[in-house]
Design a protein around this motif. Structure first.
Motif, mmCIF file in Angstrom:
data_model
loop_
_atom_site.group_PDB
_atom_site.id
_atom_site.type_symbol
_atom_site.label_atom_id
_atom_site.label_comp_id
_atom_site.label_asym_id
_atom_site.label_seq_id
_atom_site.Cartn_x
_atom_site.Cartn_y
_atom_site.Cartn_z
ATOM 1 N N GLY A 190 -20.418 -50.267 20.470
ATOM 2 C CA GLY A 190 -21.358 -50.382 21.585
ATOM 3 C C GLY A 190 -20.643 -50.843 22.845
ATOM 4 O O GLY A 190 -19.648 -51.559 22.792
ATOM 5 N N LYS A 191 -21.141 -50.414 23.996
ATOM 6 C CA LYS A 191 -20.503 -50.750 25.258
ATOM 7 C C LYS A 191 -21.576 -50.998 26.306
ATOM 8 O O LYS A 191 -22.472 -50.167 26.485
ATOM 9 C CB LYS A 191 -19.607 -49.577 25.683
ATOM 10 C CG LYS A 191 -18.910 -49.756 26.984
ATOM 11 C CD LYS A 191 -18.069 -48.506 27.298
ATOM 12 C CE LYS A 191 -17.784 -48.473 28.767
ATOM 13 N NZ LYS A 191 -17.668 -47.151 29.297
ATOM 14 N N ARG A 192 -21.522 -52.149 26.981
ATOM 15 C CA ARG A 192 -22.487 -52.435 28.047
ATOM 16 C C ARG A 192 -22.258 -51.481 29.218
ATOM 17 O O ARG A 192 -21.127 -51.112 29.526
ATOM 18 C CB ARG A 192 -22.349 -53.872 28.534
ATOM 19 C CG ARG A 192 -22.866 -54.854 27.528
ATOM 20 C CD ARG A 192 -22.925 -56.225 28.123
ATOM 21 N NE ARG A 192 -23.352 -57.157 27.083
ATOM 22 C CZ ARG A 192 -23.896 -58.310 27.334
ATOM 23 N NH1 ARG A 192 -24.097 -58.713 28.574
ATOM 24 N NH2 ARG A 192 -24.253 -59.091 26.333
ATOM 25 N N GLU A 193 -23.350 -51.094 29.843
ATOM 26 C CA GLU A 193 -23.279 -50.158 30.969
ATOM 27 C C GLU A 193 -23.997 -50.732 32.172
ATOM 28 O O GLU A 193 -24.955 -51.519 32.026
ATOM 29 C CB GLU A 193 -23.942 -48.817 30.593
ATOM 30 C CG GLU A 193 -23.177 -48.024 29.566
ATOM 31 C CD GLU A 193 -21.877 -47.456 30.090
ATOM 32 O OE1 GLU A 193 -21.788 -47.150 31.290
ATOM 33 O OE2 GLU A 193 -20.940 -47.321 29.286
ATOM 34 N N GLU A 194 -23.563 -50.367 33.339
ATOM 35 C CA GLU A 194 -24.238 -50.745 34.575
ATOM 36 C C GLU A 194 -25.448 -49.836 34.760
ATOM 37 O O GLU A 194 -25.444 -48.681 34.348
ATOM 38 C CB GLU A 194 -23.294 -50.604 35.775
ATOM 39 C CG GLU A 194 -22.105 -51.531 35.725
ATOM 40 C CD GLU A 194 -22.512 -52.997 35.783
ATOM 41 O OE1 GLU A 194 -23.453 -53.347 36.539
ATOM 42 O OE2 GLU A 194 -21.886 -53.814 35.063
ATOM 43 N N GLY A 195 -26.477 -50.354 35.370
ATOM 44 C CA GLY A 195 -27.664 -49.549 35.642
ATOM 45 C C GLY A 195 -28.849 -50.452 35.857
ATOM 46 O O GLY A 195 -28.845 -51.635 35.510
ATOM 47 N N GLU A 196 -29.901 -49.891 36.404
ATOM 48 C CA GLU A 196 -31.108 -50.643 36.698
ATOM 49 C C GLU A 196 -31.990 -50.706 35.455
ATOM 50 O O GLU A 196 -32.303 -49.678 34.854
ATOM 51 C CB GLU A 196 -31.872 -49.961 37.824
ATOM 52 C CG GLU A 196 -33.165 -50.650 38.183
ATOM 53 C CD GLU A 196 -33.978 -49.901 39.219
ATOM 54 O OE1 GLU A 196 -35.095 -50.360 39.515
ATOM 55 O OE2 GLU A 196 -33.521 -48.866 39.716
ATOM 56 N N ILE A 197 -32.383 -51.907 35.079
ATOM 57 C CA ILE A 197 -33.335 -52.082 33.972
ATOM 58 C C ILE A 197 -34.731 -51.982 34.571
ATOM 59 O O ILE A 197 -35.065 -52.703 35.525
ATOM 60 C CB ILE A 197 -33.123 -53.447 33.277
ATOM 61 C CG1 ILE A 197 -31.730 -53.462 32.646
ATOM 62 C CG2 ILE A 197 -34.219 -53.665 32.228
ATOM 63 C CD1 ILE A 197 -31.336 -54.792 32.052
ATOM 64 N N LYS A 198 -35.555 -51.089 34.027
ATOM 65 C CA LYS A 198 -36.871 -50.791 34.602
ATOM 66 C C LYS A 198 -38.014 -51.247 33.721
ATOM 67 O O LYS A 198 -39.110 -50.717 33.815
ATOM 68 C CB LYS A 198 -36.991 -49.294 34.877
ATOM 69 C CG LYS A 198 -35.965 -48.783 35.851
ATOM 70 C CD LYS A 198 -36.121 -47.306 36.076
ATOM 71 C CE LYS A 198 -35.077 -46.792 37.043
ATOM 72 N NZ LYS A 198 -35.258 -45.365 37.300
#
Length: 150
Positions: free
Chosen positions: A141-149
């Motif tokens: 697993g790898k954390r990703e950047e992005g908006e949590i909605k």
């Protein structure tokens, strides 16, 4: 299958809703070879477009034993018991099962189970090809950047 399954798919997912577990008995599975109808059972792999595992939900009526042993050619199975209690047999070993019991069976293990209680038994079975999880690691697993909605 007698109950309609709600399904939504996107580019990177498939989502289904099989309904309440109390209504599991409304689903039917027709065996492709024997044409026997198995009420209270639904396979989800195809509905989910799964490429690595099969998943099924099943109910077993009170005081009922699955009347045959079975094994697989390539698939191990993991049984997860959500409701009820009874016995589970693998080869010559018999063990008690109840809500929260989880059992993995290798492909060649002969297996069956029974619901000894006065209540409905509900369980999940996960099938996957044996020896394909050898590269498992939490580092997959790898954390990703992005908006949590949410």
């Amino acid at each position: 299958m007698s109950t309609r399954v709600k399904r939504v798919a996107g580019a990177n997912y498939t989502s289904i809703n099989i309904g309440k577990l109390s209504k599991l008995g409304q689903h039917e599975f027709v065996h492709p070879k024997t044409k026997e109808v198995d009420k209270g059972r639904i396979f989800l792999g195809e509905l989910l477009n799964s490429t690595g595992s099969e998943l099924s939900f099943r109910e077993l009526q009170p005081k009922t034993t699955i009347p045959f042993l079975h094994k697989h050619k390539q698939h191990e199975e993991i049984y997860i018991f959500l409701k009820g209690n009874g016995k589970f047999q693998v080869d010559d070993d018999v063990m008690n099962i109840s809500e929260g019991s989880v059992i993995r069976v290798s492909p060649i293990g002969n297996r069956t189970l029974s619901n000894l209680s006065e209540d409905l038994m509900i369980y999940i079975v996960v099938q996957s090809t044996v020896d394909t999880l050898s590269a498992y690691t939490v580092l997959d697993g790898k954390r990703e950047e992005g908006e949590i909605k949410l």
